[in-house]
Structures are given as structure tokens and as C-alpha cells.
Design a protein around this motif. Structure first.
Motif, mmCIF file in Angstrom:
data_model
loop_
_atom_site.group_PDB
_atom_site.id
_atom_site.type_symbol
_atom_site.label_atom_id
_atom_site.label_comp_id
_atom_site.label_asym_id
_atom_site.label_seq_id
_atom_site.Cartn_x
_atom_site.Cartn_y
_atom_site.Cartn_z
ATOM 1 N N GLY A 84 -68.227 61.499 15.440
ATOM 2 C CA GLY A 84 -67.385 60.354 15.107
ATOM 3 C C GLY A 84 -68.184 59.182 14.589
ATOM 4 N N LEU A 87 -69.467 59.988 11.031
ATOM 5 C CA LEU A 87 -68.416 59.900 10.015
ATOM 6 C C LEU A 87 -67.990 58.453 9.778
ATOM 7 C CD1 LEU A 87 -66.248 63.056 10.793
ATOM 8 C CD2 LEU A 87 -67.830 62.695 8.900
ATOM 9 N N ASP A 88 -68.004 57.655 10.832
ATOM 10 C CA ASP A 88 -67.712 56.229 10.657
ATOM 11 C C ASP A 88 -68.767 55.573 9.764
ATOM 12 O OD1 ASP A 88 -65.446 56.395 12.196
ATOM 13 O OD2 ASP A 88 -66.387 55.624 14.031
ATOM 14 N N ASN A 93 -62.792 59.207 7.526
ATOM 15 C CA ASN A 93 -61.954 59.368 8.716
ATOM 16 C C ASN A 93 -61.770 60.825 9.111
ATOM 17 O OD1 ASN A 93 -61.444 56.581 9.084
ATOM 18 N ND2 ASN A 93 -59.844 56.632 7.525
ATOM 19 N N PHE A 94 -61.480 61.678 8.105
ATOM 20 C CA PHE A 94 -61.181 63.080 8.391
ATOM 21 C C PHE A 94 -61.879 63.993 7.378
ATOM 22 C CE2 PHE A 94 -57.510 60.543 9.733
ATOM 23 C CZ PHE A 94 -57.497 60.834 11.090
ATOM 24 N N GLU A 227 -64.236 65.850 19.907
ATOM 25 C CA GLU A 227 -64.491 64.822 18.891
ATOM 26 C C GLU A 227 -64.359 65.417 17.494
ATOM 27 O OE1 GLU A 227 -65.331 61.022 17.410
ATOM 28 O OE2 GLU A 227 -64.758 61.700 19.419
ATOM 29 N N ARG A 231 -61.421 64.700 14.248
ATOM 30 C CA ARG A 231 -61.791 64.269 12.892
ATOM 31 C C ARG A 231 -61.441 65.287 11.811
ATOM 32 N NH1 ARG A 231 -64.530 59.263 13.779
ATOM 33 N NH2 ARG A 231 -64.170 59.004 11.552
#
Length: 298
Positions: A84, A87-88, A93-94, A227, A231
Motif C-alpha cells: 500500500g 503504491l501510494d 490506487n489499484f 493489503e 489494492r
């Protein structure tokens, strides 16, 4: 001289279950030698991979291997439980798919990091060398009862109490510093009739247990799978390759418990006889995959 890379396990199956040929953004949560990432990037010219690894040496090697893909590939020195956060950092986001290839890499086993019990190295076993705790710390400082618990819990070793007792006895004489020292201690405890003439070293389960404990492998896996599922895009897939029963049981349970995932491998996918013949390290591998529902199923 061109570096020779160890063949990635269940490669074709991973690409198929990830639907990598359809194109998208993927996470390789265990970059290792970069073989799976390379195959994902080659599967579709529009594919992008965000890779993660705890081992800075592995990252350095993989960057050289994958530099031809330019900005389609990015990599982070991180724990895969931090998907997470990674990716942030990427502003994503996905993603369309996430791959986990668990266990120890070819390079770690053949390096000087204390993962192998066939050669004499310092007892280290850290996948991330920036962490302080080493295998030597575990072996030389933990109480006998805790050592026995670790060897039984993470190695499923039925002689765990005897092994722990012998370790404590030997370390009173002098610290246990190397892999061969530890391997010989375990070898002396387990009855010879149970391992003589067999390929598997009698200390294999003990080494596995200590490595898992040092690196918090199971705890990280229990954090990472949920997690990762959070995502995934609707229709996105998670693919996990395990190498021992402890990992496989956790993965099976976590995938099944999710209300937003449908398991698409009713039984684990195993490597073919042909693959095992070429790459014996694949013999214990199991692949499980799941797809994210477009709506939550209760």
C-alpha cells in the motif's frame, strides 16, 4: 560476462493467471532475480511493473537485467507488507495483478548470507541486511524453550526440544557463529537412520525455522495478502507461489476468507515433471490464484 539467472518457478502459469498478456499495471512483490517481472513486461508492450524486494543486492542485479524496459519498470527496497505504501508513492490506487513468489532466492542460497547449510558462512539469514536481528542472535541468546518453540512452529521439526537443548549446551562452551557449526549440532541430535543416504540434510527444517523467524516471513505474509487484495481492481488477480506447507496454509486461508475474492485454483497448481527436471528448486512449489469480484459477495 553475461550473468546467468536462475529460472523463475511456474513462470508460464504465473503469466496466464495474472492475465498479463491482456495488459495492465502489475506488482511483483518479490522481485528476486527479476524473471517474473521480465516475463510480465514482455507479455504486453503496454504492461508496467512496480516491483518490491527486501534484498538490496537482488534489486541491484534486477535493475541491470530490466533496464531496457525504461520507465515501464520501477522498484522499491521494501517489505511486501508495504504494498500500500509503495503504491501510494507511485500515485496508484489499484492494479491489475499482484504476484508473490515466496521463499529464498537462488542468489541468497548461493551467496555468503548464511542461508545455506551446505557451505560454511556466518549465521546471518537476513533478507534485508539493514535489519539488526540475525540468525546468530537467535541461536545464541534465546531461551531453550523459545528456541524449541520456533524450531517446532516454523520448521515442523519433531526433534525441536532435543535440538534446542543441544544448541544451548554447545553455546555455553562457545558461541555458535557459522552455518556448518549449527548444521553439525542438529545432525548429531537427529537419529542417523532417519537421514543417512538421503538428499535432504537433517538440519533443513531447523534452518527453515530460524530463517522464517529472523525475517518474520509468516507475519509479513499475513499482512501482505489482505493489503494486496485491497489494492486490486475489480477483475484483478493475485497469484502466490509458496514452497512449504506453512506458507500454503496461510495463503489458502486468507484467500478463502476474503469476501471480495474468488479462488480460481480449486487445488494448488504444481510444476510439471519437465520443469522440475530442469529446475529441481521448483519441486515443492505450489501456486494459488484468486480474482477480485466487481462487487463484495457475502
Amino acid at each position: 560476462m553475461k550473468e546467468i539467472f536462475h529460472p523463475p518457478v511456474l513462470l508460464n502459469e504465473s503469466i496466464e493467471f495474472l492475465k498479463a498478456k491482456e495488459g495492465g499495471v502489475f506488482v511483483d512483490a518479490t522481485l528476486g532475480g527479476g524473471g517474473h517481472t521480465e516475463a510480465i513486461l514482455e507479455a504486453n508492450p503496454k504492461n508496467r511493473v512496480i516491483a518490491i524486494d527486501r534484498d538490496e543486492e537482488a534489486i541491484d542485479r534486477a535493475i541491470k537485467r530490466l533496464e531496457r524496459f525504461g520507465d515501464r519498470f520501477s522498484v522499491y527496497h521494501a517489505n511486501f507488507a508495504q504494498i500500500g505504501v509503495v503504491l501510494d508513492e507511485e500515485g496508484i490506487n489499484f492494479v491489475d495483478g499482484i504476484l508473490f513468489d515466496l521463499g529464498v532466492s537462488h542468489f541468497q542460497l548461493r551467496g555468503d548470507r548464511g542461508f545455506s547449510l551446505w557451505k560454511d558462512d556466518l549465521l546471518d539469514m537476513r533478507m534485508d541486511r539493514s535489519q539488526k536481528l540475525t540468525a546468530a542472535d537467535i541461536v545464541n541468546t534465546l531461551p531453550e524453550r523459545e528456541l524449541a518453540r520456533i524450531i517446532y512452529r516454523y520448521g515442523e521439526e519433531r526433534f525441536s526440544r532435543k535440538i534446542a537443548r543441544e544448541i544451548v549446551k554447545r553455546r555455553r562452551e562457545k558461541p555458535i557463529k557459522t552455518t556448518l557449526e549449527l548444521a553439525k549440532i542438529v545432525e548429531a541430535v537427529i537419529p542417523k537412520k532417519l537421514w543417512a543416504g538421503k538428499k535432504k540434510h537433517p538440519a533443513t527444517k531447523t534452518f527453515q525455522a530460524i530463517r522464517i523467524y529472523v525475517n518474520r516471513e509468516l507475519e509479513n505474509l499475513e499482512e501482505a495478502i489482505p493489503e494486496a487484495a485491497n489494492r486490486l481492481k475489480a477483475g484483478g488477480r493475485i497469484v502466490v507461489i509458496t514452497f512449504h506447507s506453512l506458507e500454503d496454509r496461510i495463503v489458502k486461508k486468507l484467500l478463502k476468507e476474503r469476501g471480495d475474492l474468488e479462488t480460481i485454483t480449486k487445488k494448488p497448481v504444481l510444476p510439471s515433471e519437465k520443469e522440475v527436471a530442469v529446475n529441481p528448486a521448483a519441486r515443492s512449489a505450489k501456486l494459488r490464484a484468486a480474482e477480485k469480484f466487481s462487487t463484495v459477495h457475502i
